[in-house]
Design a protein around this motif. Structure first.
Motif, PDB file in Angstrom:
ATOM      1  N   UNK A   1       0.840  -1.204   0.000  1.00  0.00           N
ATOM      2  CA  UNK A   1       0.000   0.000   0.000  1.00  0.00           C
ATOM      3  C   UNK A   1       0.877   1.256   0.000  1.00  0.00           C
ATOM      4  N   UNK A   2       1.677   1.419   1.103  1.00  0.00           N
ATOM      5  CA  UNK A   2       2.723   2.444   1.068  1.00  0.00           C
ATOM      6  C   UNK A   2       4.059   1.723   1.174  1.00  0.00           C
ATOM      7  N   UNK A   3       4.957   2.058   0.281  1.00  0.00           N
ATOM      8  CA  UNK A   3       6.219   1.330   0.218  1.00  0.00           C
ATOM      9  C   UNK A   3       7.377   2.316   0.066  1.00  0.00           C
ATOM     10  N   UNK A   4       8.253   2.354   1.099  1.00  0.00           N
ATOM     11  CA  UNK A   4       9.472   3.161   0.991  1.00  0.00           C
ATOM     12  C   UNK A   4      10.617   2.240   0.612  1.00  0.00           C
ATOM     13  N   UNK A   5      11.377   2.654  -0.389  1.00  0.00           N
ATOM     14  CA  UNK A   5      12.539   1.855  -0.811  1.00  0.00           C
ATOM     15  C   UNK A   5      13.769   2.733  -0.868  1.00  0.00           C
ATOM     16  N   UNK A   6      14.700   2.440  -0.004  1.00  0.00           N
ATOM     17  CA  UNK A   6      15.949   3.202   0.025  1.00  0.00           C
ATOM     18  C   UNK A   6      15.716   4.692   0.169  1.00  0.00           C
ATOM     19  N   UNK A   7      14.657   5.050   0.914  1.00  0.00           N
ATOM     20  CA  UNK A   7      14.270   6.460   0.959  1.00  0.00           C
ATOM     21  C   UNK A   7      15.130   7.256   1.936  1.00  0.00           C
ATOM     22  N   UNK A   8      15.666   8.363   1.472  1.00  0.00           N
ATOM     23  CA  UNK A   8      16.425   9.281   2.320  1.00  0.00           C
ATOM     24  C   UNK A   8      15.803  10.659   2.255  1.00  0.00           C
ATOM     25  N   UNK A   9      15.945  11.384   3.360  1.00  0.00           N
ATOM     26  CA  UNK A   9      15.511  12.775   3.381  1.00  0.00           C
ATOM     27  C   UNK A   9      16.646  13.611   3.944  1.00  0.00           C
ATOM     28  N   UNK A  10      17.095  14.541   3.153  1.00  0.00           N
ATOM     29  CA  UNK A  10      18.234  15.378   3.537  1.00  0.00           C
ATOM     30  C   UNK A  10      17.755  16.809   3.736  1.00  0.00           C
ATOM     31  N   UNK A  11      18.142  17.398   4.857  1.00  0.00           N
ATOM     32  CA  UNK A  11      17.942  18.833   5.059  1.00  0.00           C
ATOM     33  C   UNK A  11      19.287  19.519   4.887  1.00  0.00           C
ATOM     34  N   UNK A  12      19.226  20.787   4.529  1.00  0.00           N
ATOM     35  CA  UNK A  12      20.463  21.553   4.442  1.00  0.00           C
ATOM     36  C   UNK A  12      20.494  22.598   5.543  1.00  0.00           C
ATOM     37  N   UNK A  13      21.486  22.491   6.396  1.00  0.00           N
ATOM     38  CA  UNK A  13      21.635  23.396   7.519  1.00  0.00           C
ATOM     39  C   UNK A  13      22.901  24.214   7.273  1.00  0.00           C
ATOM     40  N   UNK A  14      22.736  25.462   6.840  1.00  0.00           N
ATOM     41  CA  UNK A  14      23.873  26.309   6.465  1.00  0.00           C
ATOM     42  C   UNK A  14      24.819  25.574   5.520  1.00  0.00           C
ATOM     43  N   UNK A  15      24.234  24.941   4.521  1.00  0.00           N
ATOM     44  CA  UNK A  15      25.043  24.273   3.514  1.00  0.00           C
ATOM     45  C   UNK A  15      25.507  22.877   3.907  1.00  0.00           C
ATOM     46  N   UNK A  57      11.233  12.180  -1.186  1.00  0.00           N
ATOM     47  CA  UNK A  57      12.567  11.743  -0.772  1.00  0.00           C
ATOM     48  C   UNK A  57      13.673  12.414  -1.580  1.00  0.00           C
ATOM     49  N   UNK A  58      14.787  12.709  -0.907  1.00  0.00           N
ATOM     50  CA  UNK A  58      15.951  13.276  -1.594  1.00  0.00           C
ATOM     51  C   UNK A  58      16.581  12.233  -2.491  1.00  0.00           C
ATOM     52  N   UNK A  59      16.508  10.976  -2.070  1.00  0.00           N
ATOM     53  CA  UNK A  59      16.883   9.862  -2.941  1.00  0.00           C
ATOM     54  C   UNK A  59      16.063   8.659  -2.516  1.00  0.00           C
ATOM     55  N   UNK A  60      16.020   7.634  -3.370  1.00  0.00           N
ATOM     56  CA  UNK A  60      15.149   6.498  -3.113  1.00  0.00           C
ATOM     57  C   UNK A  60      13.722   6.843  -3.501  1.00  0.00           C
ATOM     58  N   UNK A  61      12.780   6.057  -3.025  1.00  0.00           N
ATOM     59  CA  UNK A  61      11.415   6.220  -3.501  1.00  0.00           C
ATOM     60  C   UNK A  61      10.383   5.900  -2.420  1.00  0.00           C
TER      61      UNK A  61
END
Ligand SMILES: Nc1ncnc2c1ncn2[C@@H]1O[C@H](COP(=O)(O)OP(=O)(O)O)[C@@H](O)[C@H]1O
Ligand SMILES: [Mg+2]
Length: 225
Positions: A1-15, A57-61
């Motif tokens: 139903x919901x499927x995360x695969x290799x999912x990443x989330x990146x924030x940028x904190x002052x670069x 996601x920043x990468x993955x899906x």
């Protein structure tokens, strides 16, 4: 139903790159109560943003019924959030100038929604207080109003982000119990730092530094339910 695969989330904190979620493989199964356990800063909220399509996601899906979140446009994503998902947050966000029942129906229109809201509040033990304003309710009661709002319209998945964090243990347990008991055939995905709030979960995964403990299903804690 919901499927995360290799999912990443990146924030940028002052670069600087901050990995809030790193390479997460996780499935939300129909009808289950999935508990995600992790300390503060481990990426719990970020993971819920990914699983609910609030962030890409920043990468993955992340895929919903086989459709990748990247393939959905903004309108499709907000429609999904409105129709298929319910949300409960740490703080019971209610509009102070609306009564309990008006807060439950605020995002919907029509008599049917109002009737359903009344029934839900009744089942959550809030029937007699449905016309009170938020300031006339206790913290636990306010959170029960939020539970009713999340359950309105029978969502496919309810996402709960530390829904017990602002409550004492007894009120917290009760809110989780009510969420679990009244979610019908929908799934419940709840993140928390408090393992005692996941006593009713079907499955628990652990999150540390944005990673599921050691990757995949192997980290699941059997709960015997
Ligand atoms: N907007 C942001 N910018 C930079 N870093 C962030 C942002 N939001 C969260 N983070 C960082 O990402 C990590 C995970 O945060 P979060 O998902 O809120 O964790 P949790 O909900 O488990 O407390 C933390 O290190 C946090 O500081
Ligand atoms: Mg959080």
């Amino acid at each position: 139903m919901i499927q995360a695969r290799g999912a990443s989330l990146v924030y940028y904190d002052h670069g600087r790159e901050v990995f809030a979620c790193r390479n997460v493989d996780l499935e939300v199964r129909p009808g289950e109560f999935l508990g995600i356990l992790g300390p503060s800063g481990s990426g719990k909220s970020s993971l819920l943003y990914l699983l609910s399509g609030l962030k890409t996601p920043s990468s993955g899906d992340v895929a919903f019924d086989g459709r990748s979140v990247g393939d959905l446009n903004d309108e499709e994503r907000s429609k999904m959030r409105l129709n298929d998902f319910g949300f409960v947050f740490q703080q019971p966000f209610l509009l102070g100038y609306l009564t309990a029942i008006e807060n439950v129906t605020v995002a919907t229109v029509g008599k049917a929604a109002y009737e359903e809201a009344r029934e839900l509040l009744d089942r959550l033990g809030m029937g007699e207080k449905s016309h009170r304003y938020p300031h006339e309710l206790s913290g636990g009661e306010r959170q029960r109003v939020c539970v009713a709002r999340a359950l309105l319209g029978d969502p496919m998945v309810v996402f709960a982000d530390e829904p017990t964090a602002s409550l004492d243990h007894a009120n917290g347990s009760q809110v989780v119990h009510l969420l679990n008991q009244h979610r019908g055939s929908g799934s419940l995905v709840m993140v928390t730092h408090d393992p005692s709030m996941l006593a009713e979960a079907d499955r628990i995964v652990e999150l540390n530094d944005g990673m599921l403990a050691s990757g995949h299903q192997a980290t699941e804690v059997a709960t015997g339910h």
